[in-house]
Design a protein around this motif. Structure first.
Motif, short mmCIF file in Angstrom:
data_model
loop_
_atom_site.label_atom_id
_atom_site.label_comp_id
_atom_site.label_asym_id
_atom_site.label_seq_id
_atom_site.Cartn_x
_atom_site.Cartn_y
_atom_site.Cartn_z
N ALA A 108 0.92 -1.14 -0.02
CA ALA A 108 -0.03 -0.11 -0.01
C ALA A 108 1.04 1.22 0.09
CB ALA A 108 -0.94 -0.04 1.18
N PHE A 109 2.14 1.23 0.77
CA PHE A 109 2.83 2.49 0.74
C PHE A 109 3.28 2.77 -0.81
CE2 PHE A 109 7.35 3.95 0.97
CZ PHE A 109 7.31 5.17 1.23
N VAL A 110 3.70 1.45 -1.22
CA VAL A 110 4.37 1.82 -2.68
C VAL A 110 3.24 2.31 -3.74
CG1 VAL A 110 5.23 0.67 -4.90
CG2 VAL A 110 6.12 -0.05 -2.56
N GLU A 111 2.01 1.46 -3.63
CA GLU A 111 0.98 1.96 -4.40
C GLU A 111 0.66 3.60 -4.11
OE1 GLU A 111 -0.11 0.32 -7.08
OE2 GLU A 111 1.16 -1.18 -6.80
N ASP A 112 0.34 3.66 -2.88
CA ASP A 112 -0.32 5.13 -2.50
C ASP A 112 0.55 6.09 -2.44
OD1 ASP A 112 -2.60 3.37 -2.06
OD2 ASP A 112 -2.68 3.62 -0.06
N TYR A 113 1.74 6.01 -2.35
CA TYR A 113 2.74 7.13 -2.44
C TYR A 113 3.71 7.08 -3.58
CZ TYR A 113 0.96 8.30 2.31
OH TYR A 113 0.14 8.83 3.14
N LEU A 114 4.67 6.11 -3.45
CA LEU A 114 5.60 6.29 -4.69
C LEU A 114 5.15 5.93 -6.11
CD1 LEU A 114 8.08 3.71 -3.12
CD2 LEU A 114 7.88 6.14 -2.75
#
Length: 310
Positions: A108-114
């Protein structure tokens, strides 16, 4: 430099153009951090992209710690942003570190931010972790990227046969070893504040001082006498700083930071100033009378002049 303050899950930003993003908390923006950011900038420049930094505030330990604690920073947020801009960063995303953000999965960190922020290349240190309980590691990041961005991992940066880290720098400052701290930072450790009225006892001793009120959560070096540079109005002056409680005269006073500025004679009350810390001379000492204190202050001044004359 553009700065965006994000609060999960409301992370919509106008600028999602392709960019190289450097990841890290970056307290101190020390030599290890600089290696990450400079490599991100090199890659961004090579591809005609902007250089971005994704960082957090406050320190994760404030949210994740089991006990309530106050964090003293090497570089409070405004100072961190200044140093990032000096390194040529174009965009900074400051994510409010909350329990909700901390509970994001690595995916989720990768999808929602990066991905959402337009990353085409991501750069971070070898020990950077992300997602709930730091479950995401750098060796996993390319898999989560699924070909949408490239990943560069910066190897351990060392000095004095050990990893350069904010923890090591913090320890050096707290023990008064500013020589080591400055070497690891890559610049003199600095704090900012406002010149305020003190009890003016220094004038009667022949050593008038600028009494500083430090408003931000800076990490303060240990008690004692230091060689410093005092920066005011864009000009730098050598000085000797005292951190202590004026124990020769009082026992109930709050800790003060005072600077005797060499070859300086100007009223500066109310002005903002900076102190760069260079070298620890001695601990705070209690004297039986003014004569002993004055003699020691004369020696401290001589030591300060000799230090900066080198």
């Amino acid at each position: 430099m553009e700065t965006y303050f994000l609060h999960h899950p409301d992370i919509e930003v106008e600028n999602s153009d392709p960019k190289t993003i450097a990841l890290g908390f970056f307290d101190g923006v020390h030599r290890g951090h600089q290696a990450v950011i400079k490599e991100a900038k090199r890659i961004a420049d090579e591809h005609g992209e902007k250089t971005a930094v994704l960082t957090f505030d406050p320190h994760p330990s404030v949210v994740l710690g089991k006990t309530r604690k106050q964090i003293h920073y090497l570089t409070p947020l405004h100072e961190k942003l200044e140093k990032l801009e000096q390194l040529g960063v174009d965009i900074v995303y400051v994510v409010r570190f909350t329990a909700a953000f901390a509970n994001l999965s690595p995916e989720a960190f990768v999808e929602d931010y990066l991905v959402a922020l337009g990353a085409k290349h991501v750069v971070a240190g070898f020990d950077y972790s992300y997602g709930k309980k730091g479950a995401g590691k750098m060796q996993d990041l390319a898999g989560y990227a699924k070909g949408r961005f490239d990943v560069t991992t910066i190897n351990k940066q060392e000095a004095f046969a050990a990893k350069i880290s904010s923890t090591k720098i913090r320890s050096a400052i707290e023990s008064g070893d500013l020589d080591t701290a400055d070497e690891l930072l890559g610049y003199p450790y600095k704090i900012k504040g406002t010149v305020i009225h003190g009890d003016k006892r220094g004038r009667t001793l022949g050593f008038p001082t600028a009494n500083m009120k430090i408003e931000d959560d800076y990490l303060i070096p240990k008690l004692g006498i230091y060689a410093v540079k005092f920066i005011i109005g864009g000009k730098s002056y050598a000085g000797m700083a005292s951190i202590g409680y004026n124990v020769t005269f009082k026992t109930d006073q709050e800790m003060s930071i005072e600077v005797f500025i060499l070859d300086f004679d100007r009223e500066i009350y109310g002005e903002e100033a900076e102190i760069e810390w260079y070298h620890f001379f001695r601990p705070e000492m209690k004297f039986s009378g003014m004569e002993g204190l004055i003699e020691q202050l004369k020696q401290d001044e001589a030591n300060t002049r000799a230090y900066f004359a080198k």
